[in-house]
Write a protein that holds these residues in place. Structure first.
Motif, short mmCIF file in Angstrom:
data_model
loop_
_atom_site.label_atom_id
_atom_site.label_comp_id
_atom_site.label_asym_id
_atom_site.label_seq_id
_atom_site.Cartn_x
_atom_site.Cartn_y
_atom_site.Cartn_z
N ASN A 145 0.85 -1.21 0.00
CA ASN A 145 0.00 0.00 0.00
C ASN A 145 0.87 1.24 0.00
OD1 ASN A 145 0.98 -0.23 2.52
ND2 ASN A 145 -0.91 0.25 3.58
N TYR A 146 1.72 1.32 -1.02
CA TYR A 146 2.65 2.44 -1.10
C TYR A 146 2.36 3.26 -2.35
CZ TYR A 146 4.82 -0.37 2.44
OH TYR A 146 5.02 -1.09 3.59
N SER A 147 2.48 4.56 -2.21
CA SER A 147 2.33 5.39 -3.40
C SER A 147 3.71 5.91 -3.79
CB SER A 147 1.36 6.54 -3.12
OG SER A 147 1.96 7.46 -2.23
N VAL A 148 3.93 5.95 -5.08
CA VAL A 148 5.24 6.36 -5.60
C VAL A 148 5.05 7.53 -6.55
CG1 VAL A 148 7.35 5.55 -6.70
CG2 VAL A 148 5.81 3.90 -5.61
N ILE A 177 8.23 7.95 -1.92
CA ILE A 177 7.35 6.82 -1.57
C ILE A 177 6.69 7.16 -0.23
CG2 ILE A 177 7.23 4.35 -1.15
CD1 ILE A 177 9.76 4.02 -2.77
N GLN A 178 5.39 6.97 -0.17
CA GLN A 178 4.66 7.18 1.08
C GLN A 178 3.69 6.04 1.27
OE1 GLN A 178 3.71 11.24 -0.36
NE2 GLN A 178 3.75 11.78 1.80
N GLY A 209 0.83 5.42 6.94
CA GLY A 209 -0.15 6.07 6.08
C GLY A 209 -1.55 5.56 6.40
N ARG A 210 -1.64 4.25 6.58
CA ARG A 210 -2.93 3.61 6.80
C ARG A 210 -3.57 4.05 8.11
NH1 ARG A 210 -3.38 -1.39 9.09
NH2 ARG A 210 -1.22 -1.98 8.71
N PHE A 238 -2.17 8.65 8.99
CA PHE A 238 -2.36 9.71 8.00
C PHE A 238 -3.49 9.38 7.02
CE2 PHE A 238 1.91 10.04 9.59
CZ PHE A 238 2.00 11.39 9.89
N ARG A 239 -4.49 8.70 7.55
CA ARG A 239 -5.62 8.27 6.76
C ARG A 239 -6.30 9.44 6.04
NH1 ARG A 239 -9.44 3.89 6.94
NH2 ARG A 239 -11.47 4.72 6.44
N ASP A 240 -6.41 10.57 6.72
CA ASP A 240 -7.11 11.70 6.12
C ASP A 240 -6.17 12.77 5.59
OD1 ASP A 240 -9.62 10.59 6.70
OD2 ASP A 240 -9.37 11.20 8.79
N PRO A 247 -2.97 12.11 3.75
CA PRO A 247 -1.89 11.25 3.22
C PRO A 247 -0.68 12.02 2.74
CG PRO A 247 -3.81 11.24 1.77
CD PRO A 247 -4.22 11.96 3.00
N GLU A 248 -0.90 13.30 2.37
CA GLU A 248 0.24 14.06 1.84
C GLU A 248 1.26 14.36 2.95
OE1 GLU A 248 -2.90 15.01 1.89
OE2 GLU A 248 -2.88 16.58 3.42
N GLY A 262 -2.29 -6.56 0.86
CA GLY A 262 -1.16 -5.64 0.84
C GLY A 262 -1.28 -4.55 1.89
N LEU A 319 -3.89 -2.34 1.88
CA LEU A 319 -4.60 -1.18 1.34
C LEU A 319 -5.73 -0.80 2.28
CD1 LEU A 319 -4.77 -2.16 -2.42
CD2 LEU A 319 -3.57 -0.20 -1.46
N ALA A 342 -9.38 9.35 1.26
CA ALA A 342 -8.33 10.34 1.05
C ALA A 342 -7.04 9.66 0.61
CB ALA A 342 -8.09 11.13 2.33
N LEU A 343 -6.73 8.53 1.24
CA LEU A 343 -5.53 7.78 0.86
C LEU A 343 -5.62 7.35 -0.60
CD1 LEU A 343 -4.89 5.46 3.92
CD2 LEU A 343 -3.25 7.06 2.92
N TYR A 389 -5.32 10.26 -3.04
CA TYR A 389 -3.98 10.85 -3.07
C TYR A 389 -3.21 10.32 -4.27
CZ TYR A 389 0.60 12.29 -1.32
OH TYR A 389 1.84 12.86 -1.17
N ASP A 390 -3.46 9.07 -4.63
CA ASP A 390 -2.77 8.46 -5.76
C ASP A 390 -3.65 7.34 -6.32
OD1 ASP A 390 -1.00 7.45 -7.59
OD2 ASP A 390 0.32 6.50 -6.11
#
Lengths: 328, 570
Positions: free
Chosen positions: A184-187, A198-199, A204-205, A208-210, A212-213, B381, B383, B388-389, B392-393
Motif C-alpha cells: 500500500n505504497y504510493s510512488v 514513496i509514502q 499512512g494507513r 495519515f488516513r485523512d 496522506p500528503e 497488501g 490497502l 483520502a488515501l 492521493y494516488d
C-alpha cells in the motif's frame, strides 16, 4: 543545483563546529573499508544488536554522532573498538535532522568508501544478504560503476498493542516487530531532484488516513560510494548531485534494490513520542508523533488482517518491495 | 600429452597463486601474464609466491586495458613462451585469475587427450551473434578504436560518431572473415603455432590493434584459418549480462556450479571462500561426469537479466518506475469494471461472486470510502478503505490492488457518482475489461420515487459525467476492452450480454450461468423517463427505452439542459 550542493557543503562545514570529538579511531579505517554513519539520541537499548547486525554484515567502522543522550549510550559506544564518536548538544532540527552532521562526517572520512547511513532502528536488507556479505554487493556495484543503492524504509510492527511486547537489549527487534504492509505504497517522481517519493505503509494507513500528503517519506538511498562534493539533501531520501538519485529504471526494468527494516514501533515508541512532542525537534514538528498521540498512544494497533509476516529477503523480493535486478 | 594453462592476472594475487598451484598440482605447465600496470612490489611478492613451482613461468609484461589490444598482446607473449618451453603441451587453455576449475584437472586432461585435434573456441560470424554491448557488432571491425572506453568514454563515443559521419570503413585484410566469441579458449598446439607464426601476422596484428575488443575476435577469426576441427564453444563457463558485464559466482552458487559439469567457470568473486575451498581441494571426492551442461546456470542468469530489462509488469516500486513515455505503467493482470449492473440487478455483486472465482468489490472509487468486498476495512497488501488515501494516488491504488491480488481476478463497480480521477487510466489500460450499461444510474432514482424537481440537478450532473466517461472509452487509442450498451439495448437481451462478459472474464467460452440474477422491476420506468423529458431533461444515455404508456412528445422541451451528444446512440 551546483550552487545548492555547494551551499550544503558549506553549511555542513559550519555545522561541524557543533560536534565535539569523544573518541576518534578513524585512523583504523583501512582502504576499501565499508563505513556506517549514524546519528542517535537515547538509543542505548538498541545499540548491542544494532552494532552486531552491521558487524556481521561486514561494516568495518562506525561513525556516530550522539545528540545529547543521557541513557549511557555514549559510554557504551566509546568502549567499542570499531566506533568513532562525536557528541553535540546542538539542535537536531537546526542541523536539518542530523543531515549536516552526517554530510560533514561523510565528506571528511567517507571519500572513496562505500558508506551506509542508517538510524539505529533501521536494518539493511539486500538481495542475497543471507549468503553474501555486504562487500559482495559493493564489489558488484563497483563493477557496474554504480555509486548509489536504494533501500526503501519498510515499517515493521508487532501484532497487538505496541506496549504489549517489551524489547530487551540485545534482542532482535524483528522477533516482535515482524509484521509489515506488503503493498500500500504510493510512488511519485520529484522533478527537481529526480528521486522517487514513496509514502504509505502502516503509518499512512493508520496515522495519515485523512492527510496522506503529510505521511513520512519512505524512499531512502542509504548506501553510497562517497565522493568529494556529494551531499545528502533531506535525511537519506535524496542526494546531490542528482544522478545519485536515479536508483530506478524509468523504462520498465528493475534495478537492484534493498530494504531498510524500520523497527521504530517497539514498546519504546510511546516514551519516545512523548519526549519528541515536547522537544519539537522532529520533521514537520513530528506530525507522526502527534498523530500517534491523537490515535490513542499506546492503544494504537498497526496490525491488520492483511499484514504480512517477515521471513527473509526473498519474500520481500517476490512481493515487489525490493528487487535483485540483474544480480543473480 | 598434457595441456598448458595461460593465466592472465591483474588483481587478487592470493587467489591467483592458489589457482597456479592447483593447475600445477594437476600436472599442467602454467605461463602467467601479469598486467604491467600492477605495482612492482605486488608483482615481486606474487612472483616469489609461485617461484617454487617448476613448470610455472612468468611471461614478459604488457599493459592490459579492457577492450584494447593489450590483452591479445599479453596472450601472444604467454603463448609463445608456452609453446617454446613446454614441447609436451598438446592444448593450451587460456584462463584468468578469476577462472575457477570446477572439475579435477585430470578429467580435463583426459577430455582433451581424447580430442587431440579439436580446438575449443567460440567463433561465430558477426551476423550470427547478437553480442552484448550493443551497437558495435559489425562496426567493431570497420571503424578504428584507439581510445579505451572505460577511461575515455566521451572521446571514444565522439570518435565513433565522427567516423560514422565520415563513412569510415576499414577493409579486413587478407580475406579474413571476422568472427567473434568468448575470449576464453582452448586451442591445439598446431592451431596456436599456426596463428603465431603466420607469415601475414604483422599485417593481421596491425589491423586488430584498432579493432574494438580484439580479445573477442583475434584468435576467434584466425583460428578459422588454421584449425582442423573447430568446436565452436568455450570450455569456460562465462556469462555476460545485457551491459556486457560478466556475471559473478558466489558461495551460494556452489550446488549450481557442481551440477553444471563445466570444466572452468568465471567470474568467481575473489572472496567466495567456500567455492575456492570446495573446488580447489584434492579430487578424490569427485565422481566422473558427463559433458558440460550449463543450462541451469543459463536460466538463472537470463531470468535475472530479464528482470533487469523488462521487470515485473504491473509493479511500481523504488527501483522500477515506468515514466509513461518509454513504457506505460499498466496493471499486472486483467480485471473487470462494471458500470450500471448493480443498479439494474438485485444482488448483482453476490451473484457475480457465486458465478465466477473472482473477488467482487463494490464501488472501489466511491466518494466516501473504498468499498472492498465483504465490507473489509483493509485489503490485500494493507490497502486501506480511506478515501483520502486512495484519492492521493488513485492510479497507484489500482495498480497496487491488482498487483497485490495476482492470481485472482478482481471485479469492481463504477458509476458516475464515484470519484472519476481514475477514468482516463482505466481507458488506457489493456488489462481493463470495462462493461457499461449507460443510463442505468437512473434506475435507483426511479425506484426512490423522488420528485423530479428534487433530482433534476443530480440527473443532469450524472449524465454529464457518464457522457464524459463514454467519450473516454470511445476515444481513439483506447487500450481497454470496453463494451457499452445503453440501458434500452441491454434490457432487450440481458442474459446474452452477461454471458458474453463472463466468457471474457473466463478467457474463453464458458457455459451459461446456472443462476440468473434478478432484474429490478422496471414497471413504470418509461413513464419516469417521459417525466424527465417533460421537465426538460433528456436522459439520452439511457437509449430509446420502449414506451408502453400513452403520453406523446410534448412541446416546449427545447430547454433541455443536456443536448444529446453523438455518443448517445452510437
Amino acid at each position: 543545483m551546483r550552487i545548492a550542493r555547494k551551499h550544503l557543503r558549506i553549511r555542513c562545514t559550519r555545522k561541524s563546529f557543533e560536534l565535539r570529538r569523544v573518541v576518534d579511531r578513524t585512523a583504523r579505517i583501512g582502504r576499501g573499508d565499508i563505513l556506517l554513519v549514524s546519528t542517535m539520541r537515547n538509543e542505548n537499548i538498541r545499540l548491542p544488536y544494532f552494532l552486531q547486525y552491521y558487524r556481521d554484515m561486514g561494516v568495518s567502522h562506525f561513525l556516530i554522532v550522539d545528540n545529547d543522550s543521557d541513557d549511557g549510550g555514549p559510554e557504551y559506544l566509546a568502549e567499542q573498538p570499531d566506533v568513532s564518536l562525536w557528541r553535540t548538544g546542538a539542535s537536531y532540527r537546526k542541523s536539518r535532522f542530523g543531515v549536516d552532521w552526517q554530510n560533514y562526517l561523510l565528506g571528511r572520512y567517507g571519500r572513496g568508501h562505500w558508506c551506509l547511513t542508517v538510524d539505529p532502528d533501521e536494518f539493511f536488507v539486500y538481495p542475497f544478504c543471507d549468503t553474501r556479505p555486504l562487500r559482495a554487493l559493493t564489489d558488484w556495484l563497483d563493477s557496474g560503476q554504480t555509486r548509489s543503492f536504494s533501500a526503501m524504509l519498510l515499517d515493521m510492527y508487532p501484532k497487538g498493542r505496541l506496549a504489549d511486547h517489551p524489547y530487551q537489549s540485545g534482542q532482535d527487534p524483528i522477533e516482535t516487530a515482524c509484521w509489515f504492509d506488503s503493498g500500500n505504497y504510493s510512488v511519485a517522481r520529484d522533478p527537481r531532484f529526480r528521486n522517487l517519493w514513496i509514502q504509505g505503509g502502516p503509518r499512512g494507513r493508520v496515522f495519515f488516513r485523512d492527510t496522506p500528503e503529510q505521511a513520512p517519506a519512505l524512499n531512502k538511498i542509504p548506501l553510497v560510494k562517497w565522493s568529494r562534493g556529494y551531499a545528502y539533501v533531506q535525511s537519506t531520501h535524496m542526494l546531490l548531485p542528482r544522478v545519485l538519485n536515479k536508483v530506478y529504471d524509468p523504462s520498465g526494468g528493475e534495478k537492484t534494490s534493498g530494504v531498510l527494516l524500520h523497527t521504530k514501533f517497539l514498546d519504546t515508541f510511546g516514551a519516545k513520542a512523548a519526549e519528541e512532542i515536547s522537544r519539537q525537534q522532529h520533521y514537520a514538528a513530528g506530525a507522526e508523533y502527534q498523530a500517534y498521540a491523537a490515535g490513542g498512544g499506546d492503544a494504537v494497533e498497526l496490525w491488520c488482517p492483511w499484514s504480512e509476516r517477515y521471513l527473509n529477503w526473498r519474500q520481500l523480493e517476490v512481493l515487489g518491495l525490493m528487487s535483485q535486478g540483474n544480480w543473480a | 600429452m598434457s595441456f598448458g594453462v595461460i593465466l592472465l592476472v591483474h588483481a587478487d594475487f592470493d587467489r591467483a597463486a592458489q589457482l597456479v598451484r592447483h593447475w600445477a598440482r594437476g600436472g599442467c605447465p602454467v605461463v602467467i601474464h601479469v598486467d604491467r600496470r600492477v605495482k612492482p612490489a605486488r608483482f615481486d611478492a606474487f612472483a616469489k609466491a609461485v617461484a617454487d613451482l617448476p613448470d610455472v613461468l612468468l611471461s614478459s609484461r604488457t599493459a592490459c586495458e579492457w577492450g584494447t589490444w593489450g590483452l591479445v598482446a599479453a596472450t601472444q607473449r604467454a603463448a609463445e613462451l608456452m609453446l617454446l618451453r613446454f614441447p609436451g603441451v598438446g592444448h593450451v587453455y587460456l584462463a584468468s585469475g578469476s577462472c575457477l576449475p570446477l572439475r579435477p584437472v585430470r578429467e580435463l586432461v583426459d577430455y582433451l587427450a581424447a580430442r587431440p585435434d579439436t580446438d575449443f573456441i567460440e567463433s561465430a560470424t558477426t551476423s550470427d551473434v547478437a553480442w552484448p554491448v550493443g551497437g558495435l557488432d559489425t562496426e567493431r571491425f570497420t571503424l578504428r578504436f584507439p581510445f579505451p572506453w572505460k577511461r575515455y568514454r566521451r572521446l571514444f563515443n565522439g570518435y565513433v560518431r565522427w567516423q560514422r559521419r565520415l563513412g569510415v570503413s576499414r577493409r579486413v585484410p587478407g580475406g579474413l572473415v571476422p568472427h567473434m566469441g568468448s575470449q576464453w579458449w582452448c586451442l591445439t598446439r598446431a592451431t596456436l603455432s599456426g596463428i603465431l607464426t603466420d607469415p601475414a601476422r604483422a599485417r593481421y596484428d596491425r589491423y586488430f590493434r584498432r579493432v574494438w575488443i580484439p580479445d573477442e575476435s583475434y584468435f576467434q577469426t584466425l583460428a578459422r584459418q588454421h584449425a582442423r576441427v573447430i568446436e565452436s564453444r568455450s570450455l569456460t563457463l562465462s556469462k555476460f549480462d545485457f551491459q556486457g558485464k560478466p556475471h559473478v559466482f558466489y558461495d551460494d552458487h556452489l550446488q549450481l556450479l557442481r551440477r553444471s559439469d563445466c570444466f572452468v567457470a568465471r567470474k568467481i568473486w575473489p572472496r567466495a571462500d567456500k567455492l575456492y575451498a570446495a573446488f580447489l581441494k584434492d579430487p578424490d571426492s569427485f565422481a566422473p561426469r558427463a559433458e558440460p551442461s550449463p543450462g541451469r546456470i543459463d536460466r538463472v542468469f537470463s531470468k535475472a537479466v530479464d528482470r533487469r530489462i523488462r521487470g515485473r509488469r504491473g509493479l511500481l516500486m523504488q527501483s522500477r518506475f515506468p515514466d509513461g513515455r518509454r513504457s506505460d505503467p499498466m496493471t499486472a493482470q486483467p480485471f473487470s469494471v462494471f458500470q450500471g449492473f448493480a443498479e439494474l440487478f438485485d444482488g448483482f455483486e453476490p451473484w457475480l461472486a457465486r458465478t465466477t472465482d473472482a473477488r467482487v468489490h463494490g464501488h472501489l472509487f466511491a466518494r466516501d470510502r473504498v468499498q472492498f468486498n465483504d465490507d473489509q476495512g483493509t485489503m490485500a497488501g494493507g490497502l486501506s478503505d480511506g478515501a483520502a488515501l486512495r484519492d492521493y494516488d488513485p492510479e497507484g491504488f489500482l495498480m497496487s490492488l491488482i498487483w497485490n491480488t495476482r492470481g485472482e481476478h478482481q471485479c469492481f463497480q463504477f458509476s458516475p457518482d464515484d470519484a472519476q480521477a481514475i477514468a482516463p487510466r482505466l481507458a488506457r489500460d489493456p488489462n481493463a475489461q470495462i462493461s457499461v450499461i449507460s443510463g442505468a444510474w437512473t434506475v435507483p432514482l426511479f425506484l426512490s420515487r423522488a420528485q423530479i424537481p428534487v433530482i433534476r440537478k443530480k440527473v443532469a450532473h450524472l449524465q454529464r459525467v457518464e457522457t464524459a466517461y463514454l467519450g473516454l472509452l470511445r476515444a481513439p487509442g483506447v487500450k481497454a476492452r470496453a463494451r457499452i450498451w445503453t440501458l434500452a439495448e441491454f434490457v432487450e437481451a440481458p442474459m446474452e450480454h452477461l454471458h458474453t462478459i463472463l466468457s471474457e472474464m473466463g478467457g474463453g467460452r464458458v457455459p451459461p450461468p446456472m443462476e440468473v440474477p434478478r432484474m429490478v422491476d422496471l414497471t413504470g420506468f418509461d413513464r419516469f423517463l417521459q417525466d424527465l423529458k417533460n421537465q426538460g431533461l433528456h436522459p439520452h444515455v439511457v437509449g430509446d427505452f420502449p414506451t408502453t404508456g400513452s403520453s406523446g412528445w410534448p412541446s416546449g422541451d427545447t430547454s433541455a439542459e443536456e443536448s444529446p451528444g453523438s455518443v448517445a446512440h452510437s
